[in-house]
Motif scaffolding. Structure first.
Motif, PDB file in Angstrom:
ATOM      1  N   SER A  16      -7.064 133.173 -15.923  1.00  0.00           N
ATOM      2  CA  SER A  16      -7.530 134.567 -16.038  1.00  0.00           C
ATOM      3  C   SER A  16      -9.018 134.616 -16.350  1.00  0.00           C
ATOM      4  CB  SER A  16      -6.741 135.291 -17.133  1.00  0.00           C
ATOM      5  OG  SER A  16      -5.359 135.290 -16.844  1.00  0.00           O
ATOM      6  N   LEU A  20     -11.976 136.259 -13.874  1.00  0.00           N
ATOM      7  CA  LEU A  20     -12.912 137.279 -14.337  1.00  0.00           C
ATOM      8  C   LEU A  20     -14.354 136.803 -14.196  1.00  0.00           C
ATOM      9  CD1 LEU A  20     -11.125 138.636 -17.538  1.00  0.00           C
ATOM     10  CD2 LEU A  20     -11.514 139.860 -15.390  1.00  0.00           C
ATOM     11  N   TRP A  21     -14.573 135.549 -14.555  1.00  0.00           N
ATOM     12  CA  TRP A  21     -15.915 134.956 -14.442  1.00  0.00           C
ATOM     13  C   TRP A  21     -16.400 134.987 -12.992  1.00  0.00           C
ATOM     14  CZ3 TRP A  21     -16.888 129.151 -16.106  1.00  0.00           C
ATOM     15  CH2 TRP A  21     -18.262 128.858 -15.952  1.00  0.00           C
ATOM     16  N   PHE A  24     -17.139 138.672 -11.815  1.00  0.00           N
ATOM     17  CA  PHE A  24     -18.421 139.162 -12.336  1.00  0.00           C
ATOM     18  C   PHE A  24     -19.597 138.483 -11.633  1.00  0.00           C
ATOM     19  CE2 PHE A  24     -16.343 140.251 -16.645  1.00  0.00           C
ATOM     20  CZ  PHE A  24     -15.943 141.484 -16.137  1.00  0.00           C
TER      21      PHE A  24
END
Length: 257
Positions: A16, A20-21, A24
């Motif tokens: 997760s 997300l990293w 972004f």
């Protein structure tokens, strides 16, 4: 099935975070110069493994940890057992330990370099300091925590002193000994990386510092990721050894779940 659930619980938060990293990074929210995407870090990791530079640094760091930790374990367990079983020795050793224990190993770096120069020897010394105190403290606590009832029962049944030490004292202290060794090994890994940032010409800490100066951020993060993975694996290895040598502790933990 249980192993699958355990692996899922372990990997789900990591996956997760990586997703997300990457999201972004793809949206341009993160500056790639300061925090490159996981894909770039992964490619850099593969390249570093292929050209073997990373493996050399990993081996250098592990060697320093193993040597310093083994010295700390032998002395910490030996002195801890002796002090726990001998009140006179405990009253002499404990104040000295409590005097030096609050001093962070990092604070010893200038003296370590002055005494041993650059290279492996100051790292051995600093790793020893980082691991010795938690090992000694836990061993001493484990020995003194053995109930007086066991001691009286053993001696009343005719047990010799050496039999009491080998058959009761050490087995009863093993959970505390391994707790101290796990803490000491974790501290050792942190200390050796910190020492390599300052006074080494190889190792993962040196790799991070060198690439920081070159503004090679992906390589810096590769070093950080590898440090985390190896630290995790060292802890798991210590747990495996503990479960083999102290099976009753695992049974107790299982019964509480």
């Amino acid at each position: 099935m249980a192993k699958l659930k355990s692996a899922t619980r372990l990997l789900l938060p990591i996956i997760s975070l990586l997703l997300l990293w990457q999201i972004f990074s793809s949206l341009g929210i993160l500056n790639p110069q300061f925090l490159p995407s996981p894909l770039n870090v992964g490619r850099e990791l593969v390249d570093s493994l292929i050209n073997q530079n990373l493996l050399v640094d990993i081996f250098a760091s592990l060697k320093r940890v193993v040597v310093g930790f083994l010295i700390a374990a032998m002395l910490g367990i030996g002195i801890g057992l002796f002090a726990g079983f001998n009140r006179a020795a405990s009253s002499f050793v404990t104040p000295l330990i409590e005097l030096f224990r609050p001093i962070p190993p990092i604070a010893w770096i200038p003296l370590a370099i002055l005494w041993f120069g650059l290279g492996d020897k100051p790292a051995y010394f600093l790793v020893f300091l980082g691991a010795f105190f938690p090992i000694f403290t836990n061993v001493l606590f484990g020995v003194t925590a053995v109930e007086e009832t066991y001691k009286r029962a053993a001696y009343s049944l005719g047990a010799k002193r050496k039999h009491f030490i080998m058959d009761i004292l050490i087995p009863a202290s093993l959970p505390h000994i391994f707790a101290g060794m796990r803490i000491g090994l974790g501290v050792s890994w942190i200390v050796v990386i910190t020492a390599e940032l300052v006074g080494a010409q190889s190792g993962l800490g040196y790799m991070i510092q060198f690439n920081r100066l070159l503004l090679e951020t992906p390589k810096v993060i590769v070093g950080m990721v590898v440090i985390g993975i190896i630290g995790f694996l060292l802890n798991r290895l210590m747990l495996k050894i503990e479960h083999k040598l102290v099976p009753w502790k695992k049974a107790e933990q299982t019964s509480l779940l």
